[in-house]
Motif scaffolding. Structure first.
Motif, PDB file in Angstrom:
ATOM      1  N   SER A  36     -30.098  30.092 -41.668  1.00 39.50           N
ATOM      2  CA  SER A  36     -28.963  30.113 -40.734  1.00 39.50           C
ATOM      3  C   SER A  36     -29.400  29.998 -39.282  1.00 39.50           C
ATOM      4  N   VAL A  37     -30.488  30.652 -38.891  1.00 36.07           N
ATOM      5  CA  VAL A  37     -30.966  30.554 -37.501  1.00 36.07           C
ATOM      6  C   VAL A  37     -31.412  29.131 -37.196  1.00 36.07           C
ATOM      7  N   LEU A  95     -29.571  38.380 -37.474  1.00 39.48           N
ATOM      8  CA  LEU A  95     -30.005  37.589 -36.316  1.00 39.48           C
ATOM      9  C   LEU A  95     -29.055  36.405 -36.074  1.00 39.48           C
ATOM     10  N   SER A  96     -28.601  35.820 -37.186  1.00 45.02           N
ATOM     11  CA  SER A  96     -27.647  34.699 -37.047  1.00 45.02           C
ATOM     12  C   SER A  96     -26.372  35.164 -36.369  1.00 45.02           C
ATOM     13  N   LYS A  97     -25.912  36.353 -36.719  1.00 49.92           N
ATOM     14  CA  LYS A  97     -24.697  36.875 -36.092  1.00 49.92           C
ATOM     15  C   LYS A  97     -24.930  37.113 -34.609  1.00 49.92           C
ATOM     16  N   TRP A  98     -26.066  37.666 -34.252  1.00 42.86           N
ATOM     17  CA  TRP A  98     -26.381  37.891 -32.838  1.00 42.86           C
ATOM     18  C   TRP A  98     -26.454  36.548 -32.095  1.00 42.86           C
ATOM     19  N   ALA A 141     -30.684  34.795 -25.559  1.00 44.22           N
ATOM     20  CA  ALA A 141     -30.611  36.250 -25.347  1.00 44.22           C
ATOM     21  C   ALA A 141     -30.137  36.955 -26.605  1.00 44.22           C
ATOM     22  N   GLY A 142     -29.182  36.366 -27.303  1.00 50.79           N
ATOM     23  CA  GLY A 142     -28.650  36.977 -28.519  1.00 50.79           C
ATOM     24  C   GLY A 142     -29.703  37.119 -29.600  1.00 50.79           C
ATOM     25  N   VAL A 143     -30.486  36.047 -29.822  1.00 49.19           N
ATOM     26  CA  VAL A 143     -31.481  36.115 -30.886  1.00 49.19           C
ATOM     27  C   VAL A 143     -32.587  37.106 -30.536  1.00 49.19           C
TER      28      VAL A 143
END
Length: 659
Positions: A36-37, A95-98, A141-143
């Protein structure tokens, strides 16, 4: 491998369509989640390339607007590949959600900036270009934030699992588990600690570990801990350390401790596993005591086996029992008839005050009859008139105010019983019974050796008797016969024939008596109940009584070897006739514990009565001197006693008792 693939294919082909669809969807879902990432990175990269395709005729602006999201997309693709290989699917989904959340925030910010702030600055009729820098920045930044947050979450979860495992292990452990810090303050104690030391665990936490150790160890413990923290060198082994613990009630007990160190955040902690080793120490002490007793037993056995007589064996056994066992006094009682008679005591002053007891009474009789060792821890509740230690083998009477509390009664085979007494209840252990069996074996072996040596001595004495007879008693009639034979040849006078006949007859009787002693000796065959009158008459018919007469005054039943008893009466009859003459009268009757045989002859002088039973002793020149010796051996072989006294009419009277 081919067969396995076929089987797998065959199994899959048998799935129902709905099941197969669900399986395929689940596999696709896992694949999408794992990558997903990377997928998000590809989407960002493609969007960036699409943006770059829009021609704004401003290359610098185009480059600025695409370089950052392009780089983030490449990073997400490479990072996603690395995550797919090294990280769990659950964490990748987080991590994908972030990352997706960062993209949404970035796009929202960009839209707000374009439509709210910059829209009024854009000339009418020109298109509004979407800027991807915000999306790229927020996705990066999210990841990054997601990676840190999920890592922290994982560590916290792992720490929680470790703590739960630790508590699950320690709370269910039968050993005490205690954790202390650098100041020796207890930070944790499990429930087993309360059971072991008697302190509630809530009271122990916050107190010093020295609370659980005797005063003499506290200073050394604190110094050792301080030295280790400053130099980090161990002065003792931390695995299986044996020390003494202190319970809440002040009782000391042996413990074994194994401990190690670990760090939690800034804390330097030590955790020890403590177990009570009282039972093990007791077992070790018992083993040492048992080994010591076996060593002592060897020394005692050496003394016993070197004894020269039964009396020495009994005395050394009684003395040795006090050395081997935790006994205050030990006594030996031997079998005599149907009684146990005191024979030796470690307390020399008490043996004379002891009395014989029946072999069927008391603990002594019980162990003797059963042949098994009897151990009693406390005689207080079992002592009675019929079963009292004061009746066991002649124990010291009531003059001694101290009553024995513990008893170890040891049978000595057919010989008797050894009893060890202690004034402390429970003084003897099960291991003492094992040592007692070995001691009894040594004692019985020594007694058997003495019996064998006594038998050998008797046989040697008997051989010496035979040698004396052959060299002296047989030589005399042989010389007479040879001399008379020479005279007969020289003179031809027949009067020498009678002398030769008498000499040969004496030699024949000597040989017959010697054979009797040699063949039968002290042996007695199977015994049976016989009537005195019947045996006496049978023996009388076997003897050339001539003018002598027999009077049976009274009769009694005897338990005896029938044939040897007849031989006894025959020899007494012959002795009476040889010394009392043809007209002698022989009387026979019963006694309270036996019988008597007397005659009306001249009797036996008092100073010669102890000599008449010796082999070869006779006052009749025609006698062999073996008749009464044979009588005595037959009497003793039956366990009886014979004495000589004066008869009713002044003749010889032989009394046999103990029948």
């Amino acid at each position: 491998m081919y067969e396995v693939d076929l089987c797998t294919f065959s199994n899959q082909s048998n799935y129902e369509p709905r099941t197969w669809y669900i399986v395929q969807m689940r596999d696709w879902s896992r694949a999408v989640s794992r990558w997903s990432v990377t997928i998000l990175g590809v989407i960002l990269l493609l969007t960036t390339l699409a943006r770059a395709a829009i021609d704004t005729d401003e290359p610098v602006v185009d480059f600025i607007e695409v370089v950052l999201p392009f780089g983030v997309g490449i990073g997400l693709i490479v990072g996603g590949i690395w995550l797919a290989r090294t990280t769990s699917i659950a964490r990748i989904k987080q991590l994908s959600k972030w990352t997706l959340g960062g993209a949404i925030v970035g796009v929202a910010v960009n839209l707000w900036f374009v439509f709210i702030i910059s829209l009024e600055q854009v000339p009418s009729g020109e298109p509004v270009v979407l800027n991807l820098n915000g999306a790229g920045i927020f996705m990066a930044a999210g990841v990054l934030l997601g990676y840190y947050a999920t890592g922290l979450q994982a560590r916290e979860h792992q720490l929680e699992l470790s703590e739960n495992r630790f508590r699950a292990l320690t709370e269910n452990s039968s050993f005490a588990v205690i954790s202390i810090d650098e100041t020796s303050t207890i930070r944790y104690a499990n429930d087993a600690t309360e059971e072991l030391f008697g302190y509630p665990t809530t009271d122990l936490v916050g107190k010093s570990l020295t609370t659980l150790m005797p005063t003499r160890f506290r200073e050394a413990h604190l110094e050792g801990l301080s030295q280790y923290l400053s130099k980090e060198t161990q002065t003792i082994d931390w695995d299986g350390l044996e020390l003494a613990g202190l319970r809440a009630d002040g009782e000391e007990f042996p413990v074994e401790i194994s401990f190690g160190e670990y760090g939690v955040a800034d804390d330097h902690l030590f955790t020890g596993v403590i177990q009570d080793i009282s039972d093990r120490k007791t077992a070790e002490q018992q083993l040492r005591d048992h080994t010591s007793k076996v060593t002592q037993l060897h020394e005692v056995a050496t003394e016993i086996t070197s004894a020269d007589s039964r009396e020495q064996v009994y005395q050394r056994t009684a003395d040795g029992a006090v050395d081997v066992f935790p006994a205050d006094v030990a006594r030996v009682a031997t079998m005599d008839g149907d009684q146990l008679v005191p024979a030796a005591s470690s307390d020399q002053g008490s043996i004379d005050q002891c009395q014989p007891v029946s072999a069927t009474l008391g603990y002594a009789g019980q162990s003797y009859q059963s042949g098994e060792i009897l151990r009693l821890d406390d005689l207080t509740d079992t002592r009675s008139a019929a079963q009292s230690p004061r009746q066991d083998g002649g124990t010291q009477p009531d003059a001694d105010p101290a009553e024995p509390r513990a008893l170890l009664s040891i049978p000595l085979g057919e010989y008797g019983v050894l009893q060890a007494f202690a004034y402390e209840p429970g003084a003897f252990s099960a291991r003492d019974e094992e040592v007692a069996e070995m001691l009894a074996t040594h004692v019985t072996t020594a007694l058997q050796r003495i019996e064998a040596e006594s038998t050998i001595r008797r046989e040697r004495d008997r051989l010496e008797e035979f040698a004396s007879i052959l060299s002296h008693d047989l030589r005399n009639p042989l010389n007479v016969a040879q001399g008379r034979l020479e005279l007969l040849e020289m003179t031809g006078e027949l009067e020498h024939v009678d002398a030769i006949d008498r000499a040969l007859d004496r030699m024949s009787r000597l040989i017959e008596d010697m054979l009797t002693l040699a063949r039968e000796g002290d042996a007695v065959g199977e015994t049976q109940a016989v009537a005195l009158r019947t045996v006496a008459n049978q023996a009388w018919n076997n003897v050339a009584t001539e003018a002598a007469s027999l009077e049976i005054v009274s009769s009694v039943q005897l338990e005896a070897d029938h044939s040897r008893l007849i031989q006894l009466f025959e020899n007494l009859y012959r002795n009476a006739i040889e010394h009392g003459g043809d007209g002698v009268t022989i009387r026979l009757g019963a006694l309270d514990s036996g019988f008597f045989v007397e005659d009306t002859g001249s009797g036996i002088p008092e100073d010669e009565r102890n000599d008449v039973f010796q082999s070869g002793y006779t006052t009749n020149q025609d006698g062999t001197g073996f008749g009464l010796a044979i009588v005595k051996r037959i009497v003793e072989a039956h366990g009886w006693e014979i004495t000589v006294t004066e008869g009713t009419d002044g003749g010889a009277r032989f009394e046999v008792s103990g029948t």
